[in-house]
Motif scaffolding. Sequence first.
Motif, PDB file in Angstrom:
ATOM      1  N   UNK A 168       0.950  -1.083  -0.261  1.00 33.63           N
ATOM      2  CA  UNK A 168       0.571   0.139  -0.182  1.00 33.63           C
ATOM      3  C   UNK A 168       0.957   1.252   0.104  1.00 33.63           C
ATOM      4  N   UNK A 169       2.011   0.892   0.043  1.00 35.74           N
ATOM      5  CA  UNK A 169       2.998   2.341   0.384  1.00 35.74           C
ATOM      6  C   UNK A 169       3.425   2.679  -1.125  1.00 35.74           C
ATOM      7  N   UNK A 228      -4.820  -7.377   2.810  1.00 32.81           N
ATOM      8  CA  UNK A 228      -6.469  -7.601   2.706  1.00 32.81           C
ATOM      9  C   UNK A 228      -7.228  -7.935   0.626  1.00 32.81           C
ATOM     10  N   UNK A 229      -7.989  -7.780   1.341  1.00 38.00           N
ATOM     11  CA  UNK A 229      -8.093  -7.930  -0.786  1.00 38.00           C
ATOM     12  C   UNK A 229      -9.006  -6.929  -1.188  1.00 38.00           C
ATOM     13  N   UNK A 230      -8.581  -5.795  -1.740  1.00 41.03           N
ATOM     14  CA  UNK A 230      -9.386  -4.327  -2.035  1.00 41.03           C
ATOM     15  C   UNK A 230      -9.516  -4.388  -3.747  1.00 41.03           C
ATOM     16  N   UNK A 231     -10.609  -3.889  -4.007  1.00 45.83           N
ATOM     17  CA  UNK A 231     -10.831  -3.265  -6.061  1.00 45.83           C
ATOM     18  C   UNK A 231     -10.642  -2.171  -6.257  1.00 45.83           C
ATOM     19  N   UNK A 232     -10.343  -1.640  -6.903  1.00 42.75           N
ATOM     20  CA  UNK A 232     -10.201   0.141  -7.128  1.00 42.75           C
ATOM     21  C   UNK A 232     -11.143   0.516  -6.875  1.00 42.75           C
ATOM     22  N   UNK A 241     -12.939   9.089   1.807  1.00 40.04           N
ATOM     23  CA  UNK A 241     -13.723   9.028   2.609  1.00 40.04           C
ATOM     24  C   UNK A 241     -13.060   9.667   3.630  1.00 40.04           C
ATOM     25  N   UNK A 242     -11.538   8.593   3.667  1.00 43.38           N
ATOM     26  CA  UNK A 242     -10.139   9.549   4.417  1.00 43.38           C
ATOM     27  C   UNK A 242      -9.149  10.645   4.120  1.00 43.38           C
ATOM     28  N   UNK A 302      -8.061  -0.371   5.157  1.00 44.26           N
ATOM     29  CA  UNK A 302      -8.431   1.322   5.846  1.00 44.26           C
ATOM     30  C   UNK A 302      -8.076   1.121   6.989  1.00 44.26           C
ATOM     31  N   UNK A 303      -7.390   0.561   7.669  1.00 40.29           N
ATOM     32  CA  UNK A 303      -7.069   0.950   9.111  1.00 40.29           C
ATOM     33  C   UNK A 303      -5.183   1.638   8.695  1.00 40.29           C
ATOM     34  N   UNK A 304      -4.661   0.575   8.106  1.00 40.04           N
ATOM     35  CA  UNK A 304      -3.638   1.309   6.632  1.00 40.04           C
ATOM     36  C   UNK A 304      -3.537   3.204   7.000  1.00 40.04           C
TER      37      UNK A 304
END
Length: 315
Positions: A168-169, A228-232, A241-242, A302-304
């Motif tokens: 995610x970085x 996590x497994x996340x779609x774009x 949101x963030x 989301x946590x990251x």
Amino acid sequence: MADKKIIAVVGATGTQGGGLVRAILGDSSGAFAVRALTRDVDSEKAQELAKLGAEVVKADLDSGPSLRAAFDGAFGAFCVTFFFEHFVPEKELVQTAAMAQAAQQAGLKHVVWSTYEDSRKFVPLTDDRMPTLMEKYKVPQFDAKAEANKAFSQYGVPVTYMLTSFYWENLIFGMGPKKGADGRLELTLPMGDKRLAGIAAEDIGRCAFCIFRAGFDLLGKTVGVAGDHMTGAQMAVALSKEMGQEVAYNPLTPEAYRKLGFPGAEEFGNMFQFMQEFESEFCAARNLDSARALNPSLQTFGGWLSKNKDRIPLT
């Protein structure tokens, strides 16, 4: 330190290795000690690790004798290579063989090797749906690491193969939301509507420590890790949101991504295409329940994001 199990950490000042160093230093059981391997023991990052309590030792992946000396007396080692420093798959093979040989000579009891799948087992070189790069690879950084797996078995090294995921970085270092032609923020990922297996880079090192703590039960096994497994589209919603402003998802095609022109664009285009077309297999190899059973503290996207949103440039 004599009664502790010493873990020698390759790339200790990097993302994966740094996470492992900090995990060992923060372990309240005190069963392990850490030896941080780095090419430059005088660097700011190396000195920071020394202040935290790590034994900092000079070692170079291009120098077998330095690796052998750095592994000597250790219980185990974390091994990783750095493709994007040089973009040369063959160099990865040579460096991995050097680590495996040093581990065998030092009599290490457990090595955790950070690796990937070989994309050519899914997309043969004769398959033109994805361009062949450097004449013999589809996703060079994946294929070279997977090919290098055999070095540990050839040298008889007790090893656990750890399949890592998208950092995610990367959103901090160039892949984050950017303003499109209409001025709106867009997250560009060539993943279509498929899920991307991702992880916080530091969590990779923490997972490696969990493997060491698990003992010998995971020797010879392949362990996939993801937070996590996340779609774009899901990532774009979380970013909106963030960040407090709308981020749209731009599902660029892999073909278009390969033509963006930045260093490694073709490599990344192929990587995303592989992860998109073989989403089920890629995500299944990084089962979230299994990963959290290994490391319950794994961060979700989301946590990251809540901790790192201020580090993501909006350009």
